[in-house]
Design an enzyme around this catalytic site. Structure first.
Site, PDB file in Angstrom:
ATOM      1  CG  ASP A 146      -5.052  -9.942   3.428  1.00 33.95           C
ATOM      2  OD1 ASP A 146      -4.782 -10.426   2.481  1.00 33.95           O
ATOM      3  OD2 ASP A 146      -4.683  -8.451   3.765  1.00 33.95           O
ATOM      4  CG  HIS A 172      -2.193  -0.932   1.088  1.00 32.27           C
ATOM      5  ND1 HIS A 172      -3.031  -1.115   0.077  1.00 32.27           N
ATOM      6  CD2 HIS A 172      -2.329  -1.804   2.151  1.00 32.27           C
ATOM      7  CE1 HIS A 172      -3.731  -2.090   0.501  1.00 32.27           C
ATOM      8  NE2 HIS A 172      -3.436  -2.527   1.679  1.00 32.27           N
ATOM      9  CG  HIS A 192      -6.980  -5.030   1.886  1.00 34.47           C
ATOM     10  ND1 HIS A 192      -6.282  -6.024   2.811  1.00 34.47           N
ATOM     11  CD2 HIS A 192      -8.141  -4.765   2.401  1.00 34.47           C
ATOM     12  CE1 HIS A 192      -7.181  -6.133   3.932  1.00 34.47           C
ATOM     13  NE2 HIS A 192      -8.091  -5.452   3.490  1.00 34.47           N
ATOM     14  CG  ASP A 241      -2.857  -8.203   0.953  1.00 33.42           C
ATOM     15  OD1 ASP A 241      -2.143  -8.473   1.931  1.00 33.42           O
ATOM     16  OD2 ASP A 241      -3.834  -7.633   1.143  1.00 33.42           O
TER      17      ASP A 241
END
Length: 618
Positions: free
Chosen positions: A281, A148, A190, A188
Site C-alpha cells: 500500500d 496490526h 502503515h 507496509d
C-alpha cells in the site's frame, strides 16, 4: 548452500531457485458486504497476474494449512484465540457488525474464522519449509493481513498476526532448525504496531518498519511508530521505526532508508532468516497509502535483502489496495525471488528533505546500540533532495513515477494540481519580488513559489485576474466554492477519518455529537504535513464537539526556534465555512463566517477577524 551446478561442457550454471507460492481461494470467504478495500479481489489479482506471466510454473505451489491454536497462542492471548475461532459461528451472525464496531477497522462474516486460521497457518507452513531448506524462499499470498493484530485484539483489517506467529514458531517451537535470529522487515505503509509489541523485548528479532507516521496522526496513530521506540530490556536497539513525516515518498526515499539504515544494521545483526510483512500500500496510486513506490522500487528493496541469510526469505502479504499496482509489485518481487534481475532503471528524483531528517533522527536514536550509526551522513549526500510537491503518481505498465522530479515540466504540473486552484495568486519572495506563473518563469521561480506558498502560506493575496480584490457576493456559496484554501489542523483529533466527519457527516469515537457535514461533501483535494515557525499554546478546557480537552492555537509571532507540526487539508472556502459552523456549534447564519473580505484581510491586516463567532462557545 551451493546455488550452482555444472553443465555438460563444464560451465558453471546457476541453480534454479526453489520458490514456494501459497494461495488458497478459501481465504476469499472473508469479506464485507460493503465496498471494503480489504476484499478477496486483492489475492485474486495477484494470483491472476502471476499466472499470466507463467510464474506459477516456475514455483512450488503449496496449499494453505490452518494454524494450530498452540502456535497462535505463542503471541496471542487465549481469550483472543477463542474469540477469532468462534466469531464465524452462525449464532453471532446478527451481531457481527455490532461486535466489529468494538474494534478499530474490523469486520466479520461467516468466513472470517477459517480465513484467519488459513492465513496464519500458511505463513507458518512456508516459513518452516524455508527453514528446513525444502524451499529457498516463499511468498504466502494470504488474507486477512496480520501486522496490526495485537495480543488481545484484532485491528486494522487484521485478525491474527500471521508474521509474528510464524516468527515465534521458528524461534520457540522448532529450535532444531537452527533459526536463532530473524529479521522482520515491515514495508507496509502503515506501522506494524502488533508485531512491534510482540517482540519489543526480544533481541532474537530485529523488527524494522518504514511507514507513514506524520507525528502520530496517520493510521494506526499514536507514538508506537515513532523512531524513539527502540525496544526495551534485552530488546533495546532491536526495534527500528522509520516514520515518514509526509505522503508521496517513493523509490528514492525507500532506497535511501535501505542503504543508510536497514542494510548496515542487517549486516551487523546477521539474521538466519528474513521475514517480510509485504504490504504493497506504499505503491503508486494506492487509495490508502498516498506514497509512490514502483514495482522496480520493490524489486530493488527485495534484491538487497536477498544478500542475507543465504536468501532465506519469506514474504507474507499485508496491505495493498490498488489492484493493478498490488499485482505488479507482487510480480516484481516473485521474479526477484526466482533470481530474475530487475530491469535497470535510473532514479530520476532524490529523497525528500524530510527523508534525510528522519534518517538522521533514526540513526542518532540507535547509535548507542549500533556503532555503524555513530557518524552523521555526509552533507554532500543529504544535500541531494527533492522539494515536496504533491502531484498524482503514474501507474503505467511501462513507467512508474517515483514522485516529483526536478524538471520545469514537473513544476508546471505541480502548479496546475496544487497551486492552480488558487487562481492568480501572487507571492512575495521576501526580496521585494512578486512571483507569478508567466511564460518566462523558471524552475527556480517555481521552487521559490512552492516554498513560500505551500509551506508558510504567508503574505496571501487573492485577486480576480484584473488587479482588483474580489468583492463579496450575496451568492456566497457559489463564489466561495471556486476558491481553495489550506485548512490547518493539529493533533490526533484531526486524523483524516475524523476530519472527514466535518465534510461528509458522521461521528467517530470521541465526538460528543454527530456532524451533519458540509453542503459540498467532496473529500479534500489534497492533504499534507507542514512545519510552521510558530509556538503552539492551548486554551479552554472543553469543546462542544470533543468534550473535555484543550484547544490548540498558533502564536501569531513567528520564531525560527519554534516548530508546530500541522496537517493541512485542501478544501474550498465554502467547505471551510461549514467546518467553522460545526466546530463552533453555530445554529444558523445567512452568510459566510469567513468570506472573501476576510481572506483579503490576511494580506492587509495580517490577522483574521473573529467577530462572527467570538460570542459562541467552542
Amino acid at each position: 548452500m551451493d546455488s550452482s551446478k555444472t553443465a555438460s561442457d563444464g560451465v558453471l550454471l546457476p541453480e534454479r531457485r526453489r520458490v514456494g507460492l501459497l494461495y488458497d481461494e478459501r481465504m476469499c470467504k472473508h469479506f464485507d458486504a460493503t465496498d471494503h478495500p480489504e476484499n478477496p479481489n486483492r489475492i485474486l489479482a495477484i494470483w491472476n497476474k502471476l499466472e499470466s506471466f507463467g510464474i506459477h510454473q516456475r514455483c512450488v505451489i503449496l496449499n494453505a494449512k490452518e494454524a494450530d491454536d498452540k502456535h497462535i497462542a505463542l503471541v496471542h492471548t487465549r481469550s483472543h484465540v477463542d474469540f477469532i475461532k468462534n466469531i464465524s459461528y452462525q449464532k453471532f451472525g446478527s451481531k457481527w457488525d455490532r461486535i466489529a464496531a468494538r474494534f478499530n477497522s474490523i469486520y466479520f462474516n461467516e468466513g472470517s474464522s477459517e480465513a484467519a486460521y488459513l492465513a496464519a497457518g500458511s505463513v507458518v507452513e512456508v516459513a518452516e519449509k524455508v527453514a528446513k531448506g525444502e524451499l529457498d524462499s516463499a511468498f504466502a499470498i494470504v488474507r486477512p493481513p496480520g501486522h496490526h493484530a495485537e495480543a488481545n485484539e484484532p485491528m486494522g483489517f487484521c485478525l491474527y498476526n500471521n508474521v509474528a506467529i510464524a516468527t515465534s514458531f521458528l524461534l520457540n517451537e522448532r529450535t532444531e532448525l537452527g533459526i536463532k535470529k530473524i529479521l522482520v522487515v515491515d514495508w507496509d505503509v502503515h506501522h506494524g504496531n502488533g508485531t512491534q509489541k510482540m517482540f519489543y523485548k526480544d533481541s532474537r528479532v530485529l523488527f524494522f518498519s518504514v511507514h507513514r507516521h506524520e507525528f502520530g496522526c496517520f493510521y494506526p496513530g499514536g507514538d508506537d511508530g515513532s523512531y524513539v521506540m527502540i525496544g526495551e530490556g534485552p530488546g533495546a536497539g532491536y526495534n527500528i521505526n522509520v516514520p515518514w513525516e509526509n505522503r508521496s515518498c517513493g523509490d528514492a526515499d525507500y532506497l535511501a532508508v535501505w542503504d543508510h539504515i536497514l542494510i548496515p544494521v542487517a549486516k551487523a545483526f546477521d539474521p538466519d532468516m528474513v521475514i517480510i510483512s509485504a504490504g504493497f500500500d506504499a505503491a503508486v496510486n494506492d487509495p490508502l497509502g498516498g506514497c509512490c513506490v514502483s514495482p522496480y522500487g520493490y524489486s530493488i528493496m527485495l534484491s538487497k535483502l536477498m544478500e542475507f541469510a543465504e536468501g532465506k526469505i519469506v514474504m507474507a502479504l499485508e496491505g495493498g489496495y490498488n489492484l493493478k499496482s498490488l499485482a505488479n509489485s507482487a510480480l516484481a518481487c516473485v521474479q526477484v525471488l526466482l533470481g530474475d534481475k530487475p530491469i535497470v532503471r535510473s532514479l530520476q528524483a532524490d529523497p525528500f528533505e524530510s527523508t534525510w531528517r528522519v534518517l538522521e533522527a533514526v540513526r542518532e536514536a540507535l547509535s548507542a546500540f549500533w556503532p555503524i550509526f555513530a557518524k552523521r551522513l555526509p552533507e554532500e549526500l543529504t544535500s541531494k533532495r527533492t522539494s515536496l510537491i504533491l502531484i498524482p503518481c503514474s501507474d503505467s505498465e511501462d513507467e512508474y513515477d517515483n514522485g516529483p522530479n526536478t524538471t520545469s515540466e514537473d513544476y508546471e504540473a505541480a502548479i496546475e494540481h496544487v497551486i492552480g486552484p488558487l487562481q492568480n495568486l501572487e507571492v512575495d519572495d521576501g526580496h521585494g519580488t512578486e512571483l507569478t506563473n508567466g511564460p518566462n518563469t523558471t524552475s527556480e521561480d517555481y521552487e521559490v513559489a512552492i516554498e513560500h506558498v505551500i509551506e508558510p502560506l504567508q503574505n496571501l493575496k487573492v485577486e480576480n485576474g484584473h488587479d482588483q480584490a474580489i468583492a463579496f457576493s450575496s451568492s456566497w456559496r457559489s463564489e466561495l466554492s471556486k476558491i481553495d484554501i489550506w485548512y490547518a489542523t493539529y493533533g490526533s483529533n484531526m486524523r483524516e477519518s475524523r476530519f472527514l466527519c466535518y465534510i461528509e457527516g458522521g461521528q467517530v469515537e470521541g465526538m460528543q455529537k454527530q456532524c451533519v457535514g458540509s453542503v459540498d461533501k467532496s473529500p479534500p483535494k489534497e492533504s499534507c504535513w507542514r512545519t510552521f515557525p510558530h509556538r503552539l499554546f492551548f486554551a479552554r478546557d472543553y469543546t462542544a464537539t470533543w468534550g473535555p480537552g484543550g484547544v490548540a492555537f498558533l502564536h501569531p509571532e513567528s520564531n525560527s526556534e519554534d516548530k508546530a507540526y500541522l496537517r493541512l487539508y485542501r478544501i474550498t472556502l465554502e467547505q471551510f465555512n461549514d467546518v467553522l459552523v460545526q466546530e463552533n456549534i453555530l445554529s444558523s447564519r445567512t452568510g459566510p463566517l469567513f468570506g472573501l473580505k476576510d481572506l483579503q484581510s490576511i494580506e492587509d491586516k495580517k490577522c483574521i477577524s473573529i467577530e462572527a463567532i467570538k460570542v459562541h462557545p467552542l
